[in-house]
Design a protein around this motif. Structure first.
Motif, short mmCIF file in Angstrom:
data_model
loop_
_atom_site.label_atom_id
_atom_site.label_comp_id
_atom_site.label_asym_id
_atom_site.label_seq_id
_atom_site.Cartn_x
_atom_site.Cartn_y
_atom_site.Cartn_z
N VAL A 153 0.85 -1.19 0.00
CA VAL A 153 0.00 0.00 0.00
C VAL A 153 0.88 1.24 0.00
CG1 VAL A 153 -1.74 1.31 1.26
CG2 VAL A 153 -1.86 -1.19 1.19
N SER A 154 0.67 2.12 -0.97
CA SER A 154 1.47 3.34 -1.06
C SER A 154 1.13 4.29 0.07
CB SER A 154 1.20 4.05 -2.40
OG SER A 154 1.56 3.23 -3.49
N ASP A 155 2.07 5.14 0.41
CA ASP A 155 1.83 6.19 1.38
C ASP A 155 0.66 7.04 0.91
OD1 ASP A 155 2.46 9.26 2.10
OD2 ASP A 155 3.19 7.95 3.71
N TYR A 156 -0.19 7.43 1.84
CA TYR A 156 -1.40 8.15 1.46
C TYR A 156 -1.09 9.48 0.78
CZ TYR A 156 -0.99 11.40 5.40
OH TYR A 156 -0.56 12.36 6.26
N LEU A 157 0.06 10.08 1.07
CA LEU A 157 0.43 11.32 0.40
C LEU A 157 0.91 11.07 -1.02
CD1 LEU A 157 2.26 13.23 3.27
CD2 LEU A 157 0.01 13.74 2.29
N ALA A 158 1.47 9.88 -1.27
CA ALA A 158 2.00 9.58 -2.60
C ALA A 158 0.91 9.49 -3.64
CB ALA A 158 2.79 8.26 -2.55
N GLU A 159 -0.31 9.18 -3.21
CA GLU A 159 -1.41 9.07 -4.17
C GLU A 159 -2.29 10.32 -4.19
OE1 GLU A 159 -5.32 7.42 -2.03
OE2 GLU A 159 -4.18 5.88 -3.05
N ALA A 160 -1.81 11.40 -3.59
CA ALA A 160 -2.63 12.60 -3.45
C ALA A 160 -3.05 13.19 -4.79
CB ALA A 160 -1.89 13.65 -2.61
N HIS A 161 -2.28 12.90 -5.84
CA HIS A 161 -2.64 13.44 -7.16
C HIS A 161 -3.82 12.70 -7.77
CE1 HIS A 161 -0.18 9.93 -8.01
NE2 HIS A 161 -0.60 9.95 -9.25
N LEU A 162 -4.18 11.55 -7.19
CA LEU A 162 -5.31 10.78 -7.68
C LEU A 162 -6.57 11.16 -6.91
CD1 LEU A 162 -3.65 7.26 -7.89
CD2 LEU A 162 -4.16 8.78 -9.80
N THR A 163 -7.65 11.38 -7.63
CA THR A 163 -8.93 11.68 -7.00
C THR A 163 -9.98 10.75 -7.57
OG1 THR A 163 -9.64 13.28 -8.67
CG2 THR A 163 -8.28 14.11 -6.84
N ILE A 164 -11.12 10.68 -6.91
CA ILE A 164 -12.18 9.82 -7.42
C ILE A 164 -12.68 10.32 -8.77
CG2 ILE A 164 -14.23 10.93 -6.43
CD1 ILE A 164 -13.32 7.15 -6.33
N GLU A 165 -12.52 11.61 -9.02
CA GLU A 165 -12.91 12.16 -10.33
C GLU A 165 -11.98 11.66 -11.43
OE1 GLU A 165 -14.76 14.36 -7.19
OE2 GLU A 165 -12.60 14.05 -7.54
N THR A 166 -10.67 11.64 -11.15
CA THR A 166 -9.74 11.14 -12.17
C THR A 166 -9.93 9.64 -12.37
OG1 THR A 166 -7.97 10.78 -10.54
CG2 THR A 166 -8.03 12.91 -11.66
N ILE A 167 -10.26 8.91 -11.30
CA ILE A 167 -10.49 7.48 -11.43
C ILE A 167 -11.73 7.25 -12.28
CG2 ILE A 167 -11.00 5.35 -10.20
CD1 ILE A 167 -8.12 6.58 -9.88
N GLY A 168 -12.79 8.01 -12.05
CA GLY A 168 -14.01 7.87 -12.85
C GLY A 168 -13.76 8.16 -14.32
N ALA A 169 -12.98 9.20 -14.59
CA ALA A 169 -12.67 9.53 -15.99
C ALA A 169 -11.87 8.42 -16.65
CB ALA A 169 -11.90 10.85 -16.04
N ASN A 170 -10.93 7.84 -15.91
CA ASN A 170 -10.13 6.75 -16.46
C ASN A 170 -10.96 5.50 -16.71
OD1 ASN A 170 -7.76 8.23 -16.51
ND2 ASN A 170 -7.10 7.57 -14.48
#
Length: 255
Positions: A153-170
């Motif tokens: 599991v990545s550090d929670y700050l390392a994935e800060a550039h990912l949002t549920i909006e970007t996941i939905g778009a992908n």
């Protein structure tokens, strides 16, 4: 439509990594997005399932390192398993589908995962097993072994550039489309083949329509579970705040 499990006996937390969007007869999903259902901070691990927007609210709030509860988001819309990594003590176990034998499971893959666990006593294998029978669980198994400190599991700050909006778009851009029912009470179909014809045209129309809803914010990616539709009791809310206070160190501050 997810598989979360915490084995309090061997102190292993594990989840699948599939995020999905359901609309009408359609399910769109994507694996291995980097957007984890597990958040670790200050010696605590929180395992989420439910509405993606609600989980995003909590990720944002946790990352802000709040100093009190004044901006805490509402809890309805998600299930939470919160564990003290040093002791293995479950601080919060709200809206879990299964809670027995010191094992907690949530999501559409909860029952097959627990069935596998009863035979193999392995959280990671349980998630892999659920993926074989639950079309809404998939991707890399993310885990934390509190006994050995082993994790992917990545550090929670390392994935800060990912949002549920970007996941939905992908998901709408490159995710898999599955027609999960032919009628409101129908049984799931197999994923559409990549072939020309009416089915492929129908998929394209559905993808465009749902994609527009995602882009407008009307829909988002989720990790669905039964508990996302339930209200938390006042006692559950207070217990969550107690555990969050412990995580942020507020319980150690002078009165």
């Amino acid at each position: 439509m997810t598989t979360n499990i915490f084995d309090g006996n061997s102190l292993v937390m594990a989840t699948d990594s599939r995020w999905s969007i359901e609309y009408g007869s359609w399910l769109f999903y994507l694996d291995d997005t980097g957007y984890s259902k597990i958040v670790r901070m200050n010696g605590m691990a929180l395992m989420f399932a439910g509405y993606g927007k609600k989980i995003q609210e909590y990720k944002n709030w946790i990352r802000s390192n709040p100093t009190d509860f004044s901006a805490q988001p509402d809890v309805k819309g998600m299930s939470v398993c919160m564990v003290d990594e040093a002791t293995g003590v479950v601080e919060v176990k709200e809206e879990q589908d299964i809670d027995t034998n010191n094992v907690l499971c949530a999501g559409s893959g909860a029952r097959p995962a627990y069935g596998c666990w009863t035979s193999n006593k392995c959280s990671m294998r349980a998630v892999e097993s659920a993926k074989l029978v639950d079309p809404c669980s998939g991707g890399e198994v993310k885990y934390v072994n509190f006994s050995t400190a082993d994790t992917n599991v990545s550090d929670y700050l390392a994935e800060a550039h990912l949002t549920i909006e970007t996941i939905g778009a992908n998901i709408m851009k490159r995710g898999i489309a599955m027609k999960i029912r032919t009628t409101p009470m129908g049984t799931p179909d197999l994923p559409f083949p990549k072939a020309a014809g009416d089915a492929a045209n129908e998929e394209q129309l559905a993808r465009e329509h749902v994609g527009n809803l995602v882009a407008s914010g009307a829909l988002s990616a989720n990790a669905p579970c039964d508990g996302m539709h339930n209200d938390w009791s006042e006692d559950s809310k207070k217990n969550f705040q107690r555990a969050l206070g412990k995580m942020f160190g507020w319980d150690k501050q002078p009165a």
